[in-house]
Design a protein around this motif. Structure first.
Motif, PDB file in Angstrom:
ATOM      1  N   LYS A 143       0.835  -1.195   0.000  1.00 35.89           N
ATOM      2  CA  LYS A 143       0.000   0.000   0.000  1.00 35.89           C
ATOM      3  C   LYS A 143       0.871   1.246   0.000  1.00 35.89           C
ATOM      4  N   PRO A 144       0.575   2.208  -0.844  1.00 37.18           N
ATOM      5  CA  PRO A 144       1.378   3.437  -0.856  1.00 37.18           C
ATOM      6  C   PRO A 144       1.147   4.245   0.409  1.00 37.18           C
ATOM      7  N   THR A 145       2.191   4.852   0.868  1.00 40.31           N
ATOM      8  CA  THR A 145       2.096   5.694   2.054  1.00 40.31           C
ATOM      9  C   THR A 145       1.577   7.065   1.659  1.00 40.31           C
ATOM     10  N   LEU A 146       0.533   7.490   2.320  1.00 38.06           N
ATOM     11  CA  LEU A 146      -0.074   8.771   2.027  1.00 38.06           C
ATOM     12  C   LEU A 146       0.549   9.848   2.892  1.00 38.06           C
ATOM     13  N   PRO A 147       0.736  11.026   2.335  1.00 37.07           N
ATOM     14  CA  PRO A 147       1.296  12.118   3.145  1.00 37.07           C
ATOM     15  C   PRO A 147       0.309  12.561   4.203  1.00 37.07           C
ATOM     16  N   SER A 148       0.834  12.949   5.329  1.00 33.75           N
ATOM     17  CA  SER A 148      -0.006  13.437   6.427  1.00 33.75           C
ATOM     18  C   SER A 148       0.004  14.956   6.416  1.00 33.75           C
ATOM     19  N   TYR A 149      -1.161  15.528   6.620  1.00 29.73           N
ATOM     20  CA  TYR A 149      -1.327  16.966   6.614  1.00 29.73           C
ATOM     21  C   TYR A 149      -1.800  17.413   7.990  1.00 29.73           C
ATOM     22  N   SER A 150      -1.232  18.455   8.458  1.00 32.29           N
ATOM     23  CA  SER A 150      -1.615  19.020   9.747  1.00 32.29           C
ATOM     24  C   SER A 150      -2.268  20.374   9.513  1.00 32.29           C
ATOM     25  N   VAL A 151      -3.369  20.583  10.187  1.00 30.05           N
ATOM     26  CA  VAL A 151      -4.104  21.834  10.079  1.00 30.05           C
ATOM     27  C   VAL A 151      -3.728  22.717  11.250  1.00 30.05           C
ATOM     28  N   LYS A 152      -3.217  23.873  10.959  1.00 26.64           N
ATOM     29  CA  LYS A 152      -2.837  24.809  12.002  1.00 26.64           C
ATOM     30  C   LYS A 152      -4.057  25.571  12.482  1.00 26.64           C
ATOM     31  N   GLY A 153      -4.208  25.622  13.758  1.00 24.40           N
ATOM     32  CA  GLY A 153      -5.329  26.352  14.326  1.00 24.40           C
ATOM     33  C   GLY A 153      -5.090  27.848  14.285  1.00 24.40           C
ATOM     34  N   GLY A 154      -6.153  28.592  14.112  1.00 23.27           N
ATOM     35  CA  GLY A 154      -6.050  30.038  14.069  1.00 23.27           C
ATOM     36  C   GLY A 154      -7.254  30.662  14.720  1.00 23.27           C
ATOM     37  N   ASP A 155      -7.294  31.967  14.712  1.00 24.80           N
ATOM     38  CA  ASP A 155      -8.431  32.624  15.323  1.00 24.80           C
ATOM     39  C   ASP A 155      -9.658  32.480  14.438  1.00 24.80           C
ATOM     40  N   GLY A 156     -10.823  32.696  15.026  1.00 24.18           N
ATOM     41  CA  GLY A 156     -12.067  32.533  14.295  1.00 24.18           C
ATOM     42  C   GLY A 156     -12.216  33.515  13.163  1.00 24.18           C
ATOM     43  N   LEU A 157     -11.728  34.746  13.356  1.00 30.33           N
ATOM     44  CA  LEU A 157     -11.859  35.766  12.310  1.00 30.33           C
ATOM     45  C   LEU A 157     -11.034  35.412  11.080  1.00 30.33           C
ATOM     46  N   GLY A 158      -9.812  34.923  11.294  1.00 37.11           N
ATOM     47  CA  GLY A 158      -8.971  34.541  10.153  1.00 37.11           C
ATOM     48  C   GLY A 158      -9.535  33.366   9.396  1.00 37.11           C
ATOM     49  N   SER A 159     -10.080  32.380  10.124  1.00 37.72           N
ATOM     50  CA  SER A 159     -10.679  31.223   9.459  1.00 37.72           C
ATOM     51  C   SER A 159     -11.914  31.624   8.667  1.00 37.72           C
ATOM     52  N   ALA A 160     -12.726  32.511   9.221  1.00 36.35           N
ATOM     53  CA  ALA A 160     -13.922  32.970   8.510  1.00 36.35           C
ATOM     54  C   ALA A 160     -13.545  33.743   7.254  1.00 36.35           C
ATOM     55  N   PHE A 161     -12.501  34.552   7.341  1.00 33.48           N
ATOM     56  CA  PHE A 161     -12.046  35.315   6.174  1.00 33.48           C
ATOM     57  C   PHE A 161     -11.528  34.389   5.084  1.00 33.48           C
ATOM     58  N   THR A 162     -10.758  33.366   5.482  1.00 37.96           N
ATOM     59  CA  THR A 162     -10.254  32.401   4.506  1.00 37.96           C
ATOM     60  C   THR A 162     -11.406  31.648   3.851  1.00 37.96           C
TER      61      THR A 162
END
Length: 210
Positions: A38-57
């Protein structure tokens, strides 16, 4: 003799037995190492941020997706329904071909920038059926624009929930609740009403122009 200084219970080196080893450890050491296919899949980490920045993104991604999708739909319908001096655009196959060529070029550029070389980890037979079905659906989509509008075509895609549920029920033995069946029927009924209303308005416009 007793005065030679050697203990009597000492055995000759030839008769000494080697220390016992764990049988399980010995068997594991003799077995070849297993290599996972089985191929190894890359792992991705999600960086936490403030609510306003996430809403804007999220707002930026939503606006970009909607703008690009609506622009694509408008241009797609215009290309297929405009009456040129030589008639309407004759080949939906050319539209699909040019679309796929551009998509391949963009994907190759992204892969080359990220990895430094162009390589596809998945074998061809894995994603070939998906690519073929996607190309055929795009061809049918371009051809359908000769007869229906782009909003109706987009809404009609929502009716695929019914065949998906039927396939899941009879082939995959999945079970659905009555609420899910009712939602699927409500979506299909709403799209049917929109289709009939669009056809009625189109016929009225044609009679008015005549």
């Amino acid at each position: 003799g007793a005065g030679d200084g050697k203990p009597r219970d000492t055995l000759p080196r030839e008769l000494e037995q080697p220390p016992l080893e764990d049988e399980g450890a010995a068997q594991r050491s003799q077995q070849p190492a297993r290599v996972s296919s089985k191929p190894t899949l890359p792992s991705y980490s999600v960086k936490g941020g403030d609510g306003l920045g996430s809403a804007f993104t999220l707002a930026i991604c939503f606006a970009g997706l909607q703008a690009s999708y609506l622009t694509w739909g408008y241009l797609q319908e215009k290309v297929m329904t405009t009456d040129y001096t030589t008639g309407r655009f004759p080949s939906a196959t050319f539209c699909v071909f040019s679309n796929r060529i551009l998509a391949i070029a963009v994907a190759a550029g992204v892969i080359l920038k990220r990895k430094g070389r162009i390589e596809v980890a998945a074998p061809l037979h894995v994603f070939a059926p998906c690519s073929l079905s996607n190309s055929l659906s795009s061809l049918a989509q371009y051809q359908a624009l000769r007869y229906v509008s782009f909003p109706l075509q987009t809404l009609s895609k929502s009716t695929k929930v019914i065949p998906v549920m039927l396939v899941g029920r009879f082939l995959n033995k999945r079970s659905y609740t009555l609420r899910e069946y009712a939602e699927a029927l409500a979506i299909s009924a709403g799209i049917s009403l929109f289709s009939f209303s669009e056809g009625t308005l189109g016929g009225a416009d044609t009679e008015t122009r005549a």
